[in-house]
Scaffold this active site. Structure first.
Site, PDB file in Angstrom:
ATOM      1  N   SER A  81      14.045  40.877  -3.180  1.00 57.32           N
ATOM      2  CA  SER A  81      13.912  41.752  -2.011  1.00 57.32           C
ATOM      3  C   SER A  81      14.059  43.205  -2.459  1.00 57.32           C
ATOM      4  O   SER A  81      14.948  43.527  -3.256  1.00 57.32           O
ATOM      5  CB  SER A  81      14.998  41.453  -0.982  1.00 57.32           C
ATOM      6  N   GLU A 119      27.674  38.423  -0.832  1.00 61.55           N
ATOM      7  CA  GLU A 119      26.405  38.155  -0.146  1.00 61.55           C
ATOM      8  C   GLU A 119      26.651  37.259   1.053  1.00 61.55           C
ATOM      9  O   GLU A 119      26.147  37.508   2.144  1.00 61.55           O
ATOM     10  CB  GLU A 119      25.431  37.504  -1.132  1.00 61.55           C
TER      11      GLU A 119
END
Ligand SMILES: Cc1cc2nc3c(=O)[nH]c(=O)nc-3n(C[C@H](O)[C@H](O)[C@H](O)COP(=O)(O)OP(=O)(O)OC[C@H]3O[C@@H](n4cnc5c(N)ncnc54)[C@H](O)[C@@H]3O)c2cc1C
Length: 390
Positions: free
Chosen positions: A142, A225
């Site tokens: 990403s 995360e």
């Protein structure tokens, strides 16, 4: 849940308001230098803020309509790992521009054959004098196409057991030999990339922590995360909440269809459960207790909740929802349509729902291990060993 936010005249509130009065329209750099971007980080990058202090700052910034700089992977995952194991020179060089979103970061972890079983990665980094020469491929990166830096894990000792022999690097994305190829999602957006490394020379000073000790740092990144991906909105803490959807339903005259009414009630109940779990986590943090099993449980529930909310929004558009991005939801259907398509990713990224359930089964419920990852057995090997019966 047993806490209340301090009153309006609390000195910590007053301090934030005074700062905002002096900086009525703060730039990202001013916010970064104030410590308000990540207040729980140690000084001088943050304010060493305890959980109540963080909630106060969040509350005051929200009231003033001030948005923090956006650099999800930099602030959420790379920064905490650099704080944990970076050298002072690395912290001085990278943390402030990262907090101000002047330098965007990406995460170069997943590979075609290393996702859930991340330690199976095969990208190589070989020491050659004062550089590491990197060859291999990453995927699902990403923001790789807009990032200035990436956190990279690569194999430095192929002879060691797979969880050892991995090292953690800061990778400048403009180095010769890096090729970033776009992957367009089914939403139509381009967020992901494939990243190819051909004889990329990363300076030795970009190694984070010790050589071959990168797996423990990768676990620090992944821990952050999972927490970051479990915030308030329905799409990994971002986007609309179920309250937004229910407000649209109410303003449109409510629902008569009993099945849709039941589904609307269900997503409301889910969101209340998630809110209470989040408050439990905050309460534990305020008491100085380590995060409990709530974080893993919350990720599983929140990801599926996001899918339920977006699917309901789509179904409420009726036939129009199948044909177009339409405006059957108060002119915001385009956003809900994007959310519906994106929500399929929620149970994959940051650890799939299946893997999260394995973690809950083993570490929370104390059930026997599913796959002996410490002994180096991959999921595919385990499946083969079980005669493909899983
Ligand atoms: C929106 C999004 C953003 C992402 N961004 C990044 C990024 O910036 N950087 C990056 O490095 N990666 C990124 N990823 C990749 C992500 O981390 C991986 O997709 C994820 O770890 C799953 O790996 P995989 O896709 O290889 O699936 P696999 O690991 O191949 O899994 C395939 C299927 O097998 C199941 N499975 C696998 N192992 C087990 C097991 N032990 N028990 C039960 N079931 C199992 C899985 O649940 C899944 O259904 C992103 C993914 C998404 C969706």
């Amino acid at each position: 849940m047993d806490f209340e936010l301090p009153p309006d005249d609390d000195p910590r509130r007053v301090a934030v308001r005074e700062w905002l009065a002096a900086h009525p329209d703060p730039t990202d750099r001013q916010l970064a230098e104030s410590g308000y971007v990540a207040p729980h980080w140690p000084k001088p990058y943050g304010l060493d803020a305890d959980p109540i202090h963080q909630l106060i700052i969040d509350d005051e910034l929200k009231r003033a309509g001030v948005r923090r700089p956006s650099n999800q992977i930099g602030i959420g995952w790379a920064g905490p790992t650099l704080l944990h194991a970076g050298t002072q020179a690395q912290k001085d060089r990278y943390l402030l521009p990262l907090l101000a979103a002047e330098e965007i970061w990406c995460q170069l972890f997943s590979e075609p054959d290393a996702g859930s079983d991340l330690a199976n990665l095969s990208t190589r980094a070989e020491r050659d004098g004062d550089v590491y020469v990197v060859n291999g491929q990453k995927i699902w990166t990403s923001f790789g196409h807009i990032a200035q830096f990436g956190i990279l894990i690569a194999r430095t000792n192929p002879d060691a057991p797979k969880h050892r022999g991995i090292s953690y690097f800061i990778c400048p994305m403009d180095l010769p030999g890096i090729e970033v190829r776009p992957i367009v999602e089914m939403t139509g957006a381009h967020t992901f990339n494939e990243v190819f490394f051909t004889d990329v020379r990363i300076p030795v000073e970009n190694l984070v922590g010790e050589e071959n000790e990168g797996w423990s740092l990768a676990k620090v990144t992944l821990g952050n995360e999972r927490v970051s991906l479990s915030g308030g909105g329905a799409l990994w803490g971002l986007g609309p909440t179920v309250a937004d959807l229910l407000e649209l339903i109410r303003s449109g005259g409510g629902l008569t269809d009993p099945v849709l009414r039941q589904r609307a009630a269900m997503v409301h109940v889910e969101s209340e459960i998630l809110r209470l779990i989040r408050l439990r986590t905050v309460t534990a943090a305020i008491k100085g207790e380590p995060p409990g099993p709530e974080a893993s449980v919350r990720k599983v529930l929140a990801d599926e909740h996001g899918q339920h909310v977006m699917a309901l929004a789509k179904d409420l558009c009726g036939a129009e929802g199948m044909l177009s991005e339409g405006d059957a939801l108060g002119g915001q259907a385009g956003f809900w349509h994007y959310g519906f398509l994106f929500s399929q990713a929620l149970t994959i990224g940051g650890g799939t729902g299946d893997v999260q359930r394995n973690i809950i089964a083993e570490r929370v419920l104390g059930l026997p291990h599913d796959v002996d990852v410490e002994a180096g057995m991959t999921w595919a090997e385990a499946r083969a060993a079980a005669g493909g019966a899983r």
